[in-house]
Design a protein around this motif. Sequence first.
Motif, PDB file in Angstrom:
ATOM      1  N   ARG A  31       0.830  -1.274   0.044  1.00 27.40           N
ATOM      2  CA  ARG A  31       0.103   0.214  -0.095  1.00 27.40           C
ATOM      3  C   ARG A  31       0.927   1.433   0.061  1.00 27.40           C
ATOM      4  O   ARG A  31       0.678   2.118  -0.738  1.00 27.40           O
ATOM      5  CB  ARG A  31      -0.911   0.046   1.232  1.00 27.40           C
ATOM      6  N   GLU A  92       3.593  -0.781   4.299  1.00 30.94           N
ATOM      7  CA  GLU A  92       2.476  -0.885   4.843  1.00 30.94           C
ATOM      8  C   GLU A  92       1.695  -1.916   3.748  1.00 30.94           C
ATOM      9  O   GLU A  92       1.661  -1.486   2.804  1.00 30.94           O
ATOM     10  CB  GLU A  92       1.629   0.303   4.707  1.00 30.94           C
ATOM     11  N   SER A  94      -2.216  -4.000   3.071  1.00 32.69           N
ATOM     12  CA  SER A  94      -3.377  -3.704   2.941  1.00 32.69           C
ATOM     13  C   SER A  94      -4.154  -5.032   2.859  1.00 32.69           C
ATOM     14  O   SER A  94      -5.204  -4.890   2.539  1.00 32.69           O
ATOM     15  CB  SER A  94      -3.717  -2.762   1.930  1.00 32.69           C
ATOM     16  N   TYR A  98      -3.933  -3.012   7.209  1.00 30.81           N
ATOM     17  CA  TYR A  98      -3.064  -1.947   7.187  1.00 30.81           C
ATOM     18  C   TYR A  98      -1.784  -2.041   8.095  1.00 30.81           C
ATOM     19  O   TYR A  98      -1.313  -1.102   8.757  1.00 30.81           O
ATOM     20  CB  TYR A  98      -3.555  -0.511   7.074  1.00 30.81           C
TER      21      TYR A  98
END
Lengths: 112, 112
Positions: A31, A92, A94, A98
């Motif tokens: 992410r 990060e 997802s 997260y």
Amino acid sequence: EDKVVQSPLSLVVHEGDTVTLNCSYEVTNFRSLLWYKQEKKAPTFLFMLTSSGIEKKSGRLSSILDKKELFSILNITATQTGDSAVYLCAVEESSGTYKYIFGTGTRLKVLA
Amino acid sequence: EPEVTQTPSHQVTQMGQEVILRCVPISNHLYFYWYRQILGQKVEFLVSFYNNEISEKSEIFDDQFSVERPDGSNFTLKIRSTKLEDSAMYFCASGQGISPLHFGNGTRLTVT
């Protein structure tokens, strides 16, 4: 298995030098990629990168992401002793909530 | 600037004892996390918490661990029957569902 790899593990430079820290990643549901600076305690946020090729800059620090080659670099120009810290790269992901996957960090020591 | 606060900063406990690590996340944040960092190793995700329940937990977060949001401000990590290998820095983090996460200064847990 998702992983984040930072290099070098440690670095000693003199004030005024320029350093480049590297972070490569293999994360399935990418992410964003974040850089944090960790001195004695809490990691403090530096940059968040989501798009390839767009440089983020803050003073003497800058960072860029390459989503094709799956890496990011953090540059520090004109280093100062106050830049001495561990620099953490986190990706990060997802897939659900997260969460961050951290690298081992690069320990930077800047000598006066 | 609002910050995540953690107490205590250092906790020493004997093997087999229970400890509760406390965190006050940033007030308008909805997502809460615990991470830990064993000395010399990378920061590792333990658990995420949203809407009064665990969203995701890592393999590390076994039955020995639990989290709770007992009121509108605190977020706690309980470790039952501590082991020597639980010695680490435990970081609380909070976020709004988008990065970056904000980390507290950590609680250094020493199990003797």
